[in-house]
Design an enzyme around this catalytic site. Structure first.
Site, PDB file in Angstrom:
ATOM      1  N   GLU A 180       2.045   3.334  -1.036  1.00 33.00           N
ATOM      2  CA  GLU A 180       0.781   2.585  -0.965  1.00 33.00           C
ATOM      3  C   GLU A 180      -0.370   3.339  -1.637  1.00 33.00           C
ATOM      4  O   GLU A 180      -1.440   3.547  -1.069  1.00 33.00           O
ATOM      5  CB  GLU A 180       0.445   2.262   0.491  1.00 33.00           C
ATOM      6  N   GLU A 381       8.175  -3.106   2.432  1.00 29.20           N
ATOM      7  CA  GLU A 381       7.710  -3.173   3.821  1.00 29.20           C
ATOM      8  C   GLU A 381       7.301  -4.612   4.114  1.00 29.20           C
ATOM      9  O   GLU A 381       6.633  -5.245   3.299  1.00 29.20           O
ATOM     10  CB  GLU A 381       6.518  -2.245   4.084  1.00 29.20           C
TER      11      GLU A 381
END
Length: 482
Positions: A180, A381
């Site tokens: 991320e 995710e």
């Protein structure tokens, strides 16, 4: 009528974890202190503290034991294999290999642990998908150079990468340099994503922010990622590297042109900027105005730009939990969410933690991403954080099954749209510590772990209803979702 496409043969079905949220054993076998190890527990209402001095008499630190994957990895991998996983997303804790981050020689005991993990995965024919950096910066580097705010961190990171690439060149094929990475476009990203601790910061959700330092740190990670790609491919040309974006999909709240323009700007900055750098190898046109408007200035050398151009990634991966609306009306109703909040979408329901549930947004996002980049995509995710009720060894989590099911349906729709989707590793394989709140009771896994928010419990593992459902889904390659 043309028959709808199915998930392709060889599709990657699995689940995701992160070392700092599952391993525990925080000071075992030579491991050093990571930035996660100095974060206390918290709740949705009580933010986690960042404590430069660890005080276990006063605070509970959930990463110190987490779910003790370090001593349960064989059992946990066997359970993942029973579900039918053919891929397992994990991270390697930097401080388990280089305790302070700047040593010249690695900690052999740390490497031996991952040797054992990879051997266990191979035993079940499970492909490892390895995140090199997943919120596990050595805390010593925060004190030494304020983490990624210093260009020194690039070389420390590459030293870490070189050890991993050489040690596991015949074991790991798929690598993600940074988890991320785009979170550094927000002030929340300072700590977890760069190890930056600005003076006055006490709480994770209320960090003191210097945008210049933060975007400089992001630039250093862009350079480090590109150098890691080039280094890795020089060691094994078969290595595949991916970006990993926290994708907060955004819609305009209304058709007011002001809402539409704001939404476009938000999407470009939060979702597209980092992908454009890592996949396209360029600093995009729109970033110049953003930097000028926000008085952001830092050095970007011609050599940096050349490296970024050469070290592009092979695939795009991202986390997707929710979507938000963007409104030019400051009085519009708000929701919180993952990394950033937004205006409340009246058409969506939300979780107890105020994360809006939007399965169709995943299809929209997959098309948006594939149209922009045209490279293979993994959803690395996706999941539902919820309180699970444990009764007589059973966990009936129909809400989680419904959430995952609806998102898989939309992934199949995206495949029919023509998107090259190659893998799905929902968050999480097993219950683990929530990064945003430090809770255990905000559970995501298919496997229940007997542990509470205060660290009490037996650590015994139990299969949830979703475990059996996901096993059936994988066996049918995504066809049997009932």
């Amino acid at each position: 009528m043309k028959e709808n496409k199915k998930f392709p043969q060889g599709f990657f079905w699995g689940g995701a974890t992160a070392a700092n949220q599952c391993e525990g054993a925080w000071n075992v076998d030579g491991k050093g202190v990571s930035i996660s190890d100095v974060m206390t527990s918290g709740t949705h209402k009580d933010p986690r503290r960042i404590t430069p001095v660890i005080d276990e008499d006063k605070y509970y630190y959930p990463s110190h034991e987490a779910i003790d994957f370090y001593h349960h990895y064989k059992e946990d991998i066997a359970l993942c294999a029973e579900m039918g996983f053919n891929i397992f997303r994990m991270s390697i804790n930097w401080t388990r290999i280089f305790p302070n981050g700047d040593e010249s020689q690695p900690n052999e005991k740390g490497l031996e642990f991952y040797d054992r993990v990879f051997a266990e995965l191979k035993k079940y024919n499970i492909e490892p998908l390895v995140t090199i950096y997943h919120n596990e910066n050595p805390f010593a580097l925060t004190g030494k150079c304020n983490g990624w705010a210093s260009r020194e961190c690039i070389d420390y990171y590459l030293n870490f990468c070189e050890v991993l690439f050489k040690r596991y060149k015949d074991v790991v094929k798929y690598w993600i340099p940074f988890n991320e990475i785009n979170c550094l476009t927000t002030k929340l990203g300072n700590w977890n994503h760069a190890g930056i601790l600005n003076e006055g910061t006490e709480f994770f959700t209320a960090q003191v922010d210097d945008p210049n330092t933060r975007f400089l740190s992001l630039h250093h990670q862009f350079v480090a990622s590109a150098k890691a790609v080039m280094l890795g491919k020089s060691i094994n040309p078969e290595f595949q590297f991916g970006t990993m974006i926290c994708h907060i999909t955004v819609y305009p709240l209304t058709c007011n042109p002001d809402d539409v323009i704001l939404t476009q700007q938000e999407d470009l900055m939060r979702n597209c900027f980092s992908g454009d750098v890592q996949v396209k190898g360029i600093y995009p046109y729109y970033i110049k105005r953003y930097f000028e408007k926000n008085d952001i200035h830092f050095e970007i050398t011609d050599e940096d730009l050349s490296i970024i151009k050469q070290g592009t990634v092979d695939f795009y991966s991202f986390s997707y939990y929710m979507s938000n609306c963007i409104s030019s009306d400051a009085s519009s109703a708000k929701v919180s969410g993952n990394v950033m909040g937004g205006a409340k979408n009246p058409y969506l329901k939300a979780t107890e933690w105020d994360w809006q549930i939007d399965p169709k947004g995943l299809r929209y996002t997959l098309n948006h991403v594939y149209d922009r980049y045209g490279v293979p995509i993994m959803v690395t995710e996706n999941g539902l954080g919820a309180r699970d009720t444990f009764e007589d060894g059973k966990i009936h989590d129909d809400y989680r099954i419904q959430y995952i099911k609806e998102h898989i349906i939309q992934m199949k729709e995206a495949i029919n749209d023509g998107v090259d989707l190659i893998g799905y590793t929902p968050w999480a394989s097993i219950d683990l510590v929530s990064v945003s709140t430090g809770e255990m009771e905000k559970r995501y896994g298919f496997i229940y772990v007997d542990k509470d928010n205060q660290g009490n419990g037996t650590l015994k593992r139990y299969k949830k209803d979703s475990f059996y459902w996901y096993k059936k889904c994988i066996e049918s390659n995504g066809e049997d979702l009932d």
